[in-house]
Design a protein around this motif. Structure first.
Motif, short mmCIF file in Angstrom:
data_model
loop_
_atom_site.label_atom_id
_atom_site.label_comp_id
_atom_site.label_asym_id
_atom_site.label_seq_id
_atom_site.Cartn_x
_atom_site.Cartn_y
_atom_site.Cartn_z
N ALA A 99 10.76 4.71 2.27
CA ALA A 99 10.38 5.57 3.28
C ALA A 99 8.93 5.06 3.37
N GLY A 100 8.72 4.48 2.34
CA GLY A 100 7.08 4.51 2.53
C GLY A 100 7.14 3.24 3.25
N ALA A 101 7.59 2.23 2.92
CA ALA A 101 7.68 0.43 3.41
C ALA A 101 8.47 1.02 4.29
N LEU A 102 9.40 1.66 4.57
CA LEU A 102 10.17 1.63 5.97
C LEU A 102 8.70 1.65 7.22
N SER A 103 8.03 3.31 7.04
CA SER A 103 6.78 3.23 7.91
C SER A 103 5.92 2.24 8.01
N ALA A 104 5.73 1.86 6.96
CA ALA A 104 5.27 0.31 7.49
C ALA A 104 5.52 -0.78 8.16
N VAL A 105 6.24 -0.96 7.84
CA VAL A 105 6.91 -2.17 8.77
C VAL A 105 6.57 -1.37 10.25
N ALA A 106 8.09 -0.20 10.52
CA ALA A 106 8.50 0.18 11.38
C ALA A 106 6.28 0.72 11.96
N VAL A 150 0.44 -1.86 -0.31
CA VAL A 150 0.21 -0.31 0.30
C VAL A 150 0.55 1.41 0.32
N ALA A 151 1.82 1.51 0.86
CA ALA A 151 3.07 2.11 1.19
C ALA A 151 3.43 2.67 -0.12
N ALA A 152 4.16 1.66 -0.96
CA ALA A 152 4.67 1.96 -2.27
C ALA A 152 3.66 2.35 -3.82
N VAL A 203 -3.54 9.86 3.34
CA VAL A 203 -2.73 11.07 2.45
C VAL A 203 -1.74 11.41 3.14
N ALA A 204 -2.03 10.83 4.27
CA ALA A 204 -0.64 10.42 4.48
C ALA A 204 1.07 9.80 3.81
N LEU A 205 0.38 8.67 3.06
CA LEU A 205 1.28 7.41 2.53
C LEU A 205 1.36 8.44 1.09
N MET A 206 0.55 9.84 0.61
CA MET A 206 1.22 9.94 -0.38
C MET A 206 2.05 11.01 0.00
N ILE A 207 1.25 11.99 0.23
CA ILE A 207 2.22 13.21 0.64
C ILE A 207 3.78 12.87 1.58
N VAL A 208 3.22 12.65 2.89
CA VAL A 208 4.66 12.67 3.23
C VAL A 208 6.37 11.54 2.90
N PRO A 209 6.11 11.07 2.48
CA PRO A 209 7.35 9.94 1.85
C PRO A 209 7.32 11.43 0.36
N ALA A 210 6.55 11.35 -0.27
CA ALA A 210 7.46 12.26 -1.18
C ALA A 210 7.69 13.78 -0.47
#
Lengths: 373, 390
Positions: free
Chosen positions: B238-245, B15-17, B211-218
């Motif tokens: 960054a998205g993938a890292l946030s998913a696991v963490a 999802v994050a990717a 929105v967080a997953l779209m905007i913040v990694p970018a």
């Protein structure tokens, strides 16, 4: 639901009267301050700030364990302001644009709020029930203490707006000019933004963090369509805000399932749609009518001017000409000729036309050679 | 780790990717808030679709909700084009109204459909592994993994095929138009991709955290690089890292998984903002200090050079004279002298400063770049000459 039943209840039922008073006051404050947010082009700041207020509310509850409206207010204000500062900081100090910083702060703060909220909800603490009414708003949860807080803070903000009326007006329309006149623009901007944050936070319990931005924006956008004067706009926005608040309360009272926020937002949006279409000055409907009228009048003038040129080639302007010589000129239509006749500018007789004296004089006045006389 | 735990993390990463890819383009095109609008406004589409299909990952629901997303984009544009309100106000008016319709629909049919407002706001990724896809008797894995995997695959294919077009139209829309790429088509394709991704991710993480997953990694990636390819990789990372963490944080705190993913992303952003070597605040402070010192050094060298010419008073180059001339404190003066000496730009004789050959070449080159304001070339020269930086 029967509106008259609602109104009779409004006068007899103490609780309903309290709740309605609260939502109406909230609507007025939001409408008034929303007008400035709209004019200052801060429309989406409200969206971010209202989402950013959620962690503050939940934290206030987690720390104290009580549901005191003043504590919620304080928590919401602090975290809302923190969000606003973060947004402004990101936009000013990095190359990220405002839209990115808005979306970023909005979603991160809201995520934090949801995380904290789920943590609280999974704890065995019966007192937490009702915290989630801050998500979509529930007017029915308003207590007398909440209404007192809304009244005190709301009136305070309105008084501040009245005191700084001239300054805020200048700030909204021409901040550079305000600066050259010696007003402290930065300070005024901070004050206005803080007041907007206050208005947002006041509405959170009834409208909810998710939809609060619309409550700020919609009454102001509706009011903007009816007037070009700031005073009238602010007044109208206050009235529209109050109306939307009242509608939401009515629904919330008669159907305990419905969250209040969506109903309030939809009634405010309805006001916007009506204003967009039917306001006399800027409305789409009247704009279309004006466009149609202008087109028609232009067509008449063009036809008349062609006729004038033909007629002025002859000694006598009332010399009858055949309609067919107008065929070279594409702009005319039969309807157009009839309209000219109805205005007594030409006389039509069996496929011929001639200018009347009035028609000749009017065309002479309109003629480019005679302009500026 | 149990099988379900691995699957939740896998779904979260996918999802994050999938969100990060359109997010990068939204941020670069200054349209980040459109993702906020779409993610809210698809709700009535999702509710209506759910009412018809009773299945959050049904293709019909995805289609209906995606169309609602496109409707939002069009509505925002139409509202803006009336000229009655500005664009941001148009966004702010359209999406709350549509979201409200969705919430009211949910409340109205709460008895007959299993979809409540909590799901809308924070998703139910924790339950995603229980909704599985079967082919006959074989278990193919969680359904939402297939849906999001499909969406990720589509955006990857589009990204590879249209990379050049996307890049040009993002950074130079006029050039893209003159080269014959339709900016309108690309705009709506991006909006379509954003809508599809939002709808797919909605089930897992809810409306606002998309929105967080779209905007913040970018946003994080944009602070770290100015290359589009690198930015895309960093955003996905960054998205993938946030998913696991985020998953483990949520487990530890016993809270919402998407909520903690957003918090991890916010934390990562804060770290990047503070420490990124390019745009970070703390490296920025050091850079500013260094620039100040090196500026003082250059001023000093130029002064010495000017007064080394024949016919100039050599007393101007006396160390004692320098203190007064530049209005420097003793500390600054010592620092500058020390820096110049260490870099072998000057030599001293009887408290009188003169440039070495290296110092002369450096000053000449640097001054030339300063006059024409060629900052990059100046930095390059500094890098070549100065062994010890300010």
């Amino acid at each position: 639901m029967d509106p008259s039943a609602y109104f009779s209840l409004l006068f007899s039922d103490y609780t309903l009267r309290t709740i309605s008073l609260g939502t109406v006051l909230m609507g007025i404050v939001c409408g008034v301050l929303g007008s400035f947010a709209l004019l200052r082009r801060r429309s989406l700041l409200g969206d971010a700030v209202s989402h950013a207020a959620l962690p503050g509310i939940v934290l206030a509850f987690m720390i104290t364990g009580t549901k005191d409206p003043w504590l919620f207010f304080l928590g919401a204000i602090l975290s809302g302001l923190a969000g606003a500062v973060w947004i402004i900081g990101i936009s000013a100090r990095t190359h990220l644009k405002t839209d990115t910083s808005l979306g970023l702060v909005l979603s991160v703060f809201f995520g934090l709020g949801i995380l904290l909220l789920t943590m609280v909800q999974r704890q065995p603490n019966a007192n937490q029930a009702g915290l989630d009414s801050f998500l979509f708003g529930q007017a029915a949860t308003l207590m007398v203490s909440d209404v007192i807080m809304i009244a005190v803070v709301g009136l305070g903000s309105l008084i501040l707006v009245a005191v700084f009326w001239k300054e805020f007006k200048l700030l909204s329309f021409d901040p550079q000019y305000a600066g050259t006149l010696g007003f402290k623009v930065r300070l005024l901007d901070i004050l206005l933004t803080s007041l907007i944050v206050v208005a947002i936070v006041l509405g959170l319990q009834t409208v909810g963090v998710v939809l609060m931005s619309a409550m700020l924006l919609a009454p102001a956008a509706a009011a903007r369509q009816w007037t070009n004067s700031l005073g009238t706009m602010v007044l109208l926005a206050g009235i529209f805000g109050a109306l939307s608040g009242l509608t939401g309360t009515a629904f919330s009272t008669f159907s305990d399932k419905a969250a209040t926020g969506p109903v309030i937002v939809l009634s405010a949006t309805l006001l916007v749609v009506v204003s967009f279409f039917f306001s006399p000055g800027r409305g789409l409907l009247f704009k279309q009518i004006r466009l149609y009228r202008n087109r028609k009048s232009l067509r008449l003038h063009k036809t008349l001017s062609v006729m004038y040129e033909i007629a002025s080639a002859h000694e006598e302007f009332s010399h009858p000409h055949s309609v067919s010589i107008l065929n070279d000129f594409r702009g005319y239509s039969k309807k157009c000729l009839r309209e000219l006749e109805a205005r007594n500018l030409i006389v039509l007789k069996e496929n011929t036309w001639m200018l009347t004296r009035e028609g000749y004089e009017q065309a002479e006045m309109d003629h480019p050679e005679n302009q500026g006389r | 780790m149990s099988n379900a735990q691995v699957e939740i993390q896998l779904i979260a990463v996918v999802v994050a990717a999938a969100c990060a890819i359109p997010g990068v383009f939204l941020v670069l095109r200054k349209m980040a808030m459109i993702s906020d609008a779409i993610s809210h406004a698809i709700l009535p589409g999702i509710v209506a679709g759910f009412f018809l299909t009773q299945d959050l990952s049904s293709p019909w629901l995805v289609l209906m909700a995606t169309l609602t997303g496109m409707l939002t984009v069009v509505l925002v544009e139409v509202t803006h084009k009336t000229g009655l309100v500005k664009e941001d106000a148009a966004i702010g008016l359209v999406f709350p109204a549509m979201f409200s319709i969705g919430v009211i629909l949910i409340a109205r049919y709460a008895g007959s459909i299993h979809l409540d407002t909590d799901v809308v706001l924070s998703g139910e990724i924790a339950f995603a592994p229980f909704d599985r896809l079967y082919a006959g008797q074989t278990d193919l894995g969680p359904k939402s993994l297939w849906v999001m995997g499909g969406i990720l695959l589509i955006s990857l294919i589009l990204l590879f095929v249209f990379f050049k077009e996307l890049k040009i139209s993002t950074f130079d829309p006029e050039l893209a138009a003159t080269l014959g790429f339709s900016p309108v088509l690309l705009h709506y394709s991006l909006m379509l991709l954003t809508s599809v991704t939002t709808v797919g991710a909605f089930d897992a993480v809810g409306a606002i955290l998309v929105v967080a997953l779209m905007i913040v990694p970018a946003g994080i990636a944009y602070l770290l690089t100015s290359k589009l390819k690198t930015m895309l990789w960093l955003a996905v990372g960054a998205g993938a890292l946030s998913a696991v963490a985020g998953y483990w944080l949520a487990r530890r705190l016993d809270g919402s998984i998407p909520g903690s993913m957003a918090v991890v992303l916010g934390f990562l952003f804060l770290l990047t903002w503070l420490f990124s070597s390019r745009h970070g605040m703390i490296p920025g402070i050091f850079r500013l200090k260094r620039q100040k010192k090196e500026y003082a050094l250059l001023t000093f060298l130029l002064h010495v050079k000017n007064h080394s010419a024949p016919g100039q008073d050599p007393a101007e180059r006396d160390v004692a004279h320098l203190y007064g001339h530049f209005n420097w404190t003793g500390k600054t003066a010592r620092m500058v002298l020390n820096l110049a000496g260490k870099n072998n730009l000057i030599h001293m004789q009887d408290q009188r400063v003169s440039l070495t050959t290296k110092g002369e070449t450096f000053t000449e080159e640097a001054v030339g770049y300063i006059i024409f304001n060629e900052k990059a070339a100046l930095e390059n020269t500094k890098g070549r000459f100065l062994l010890f930086r300010g």
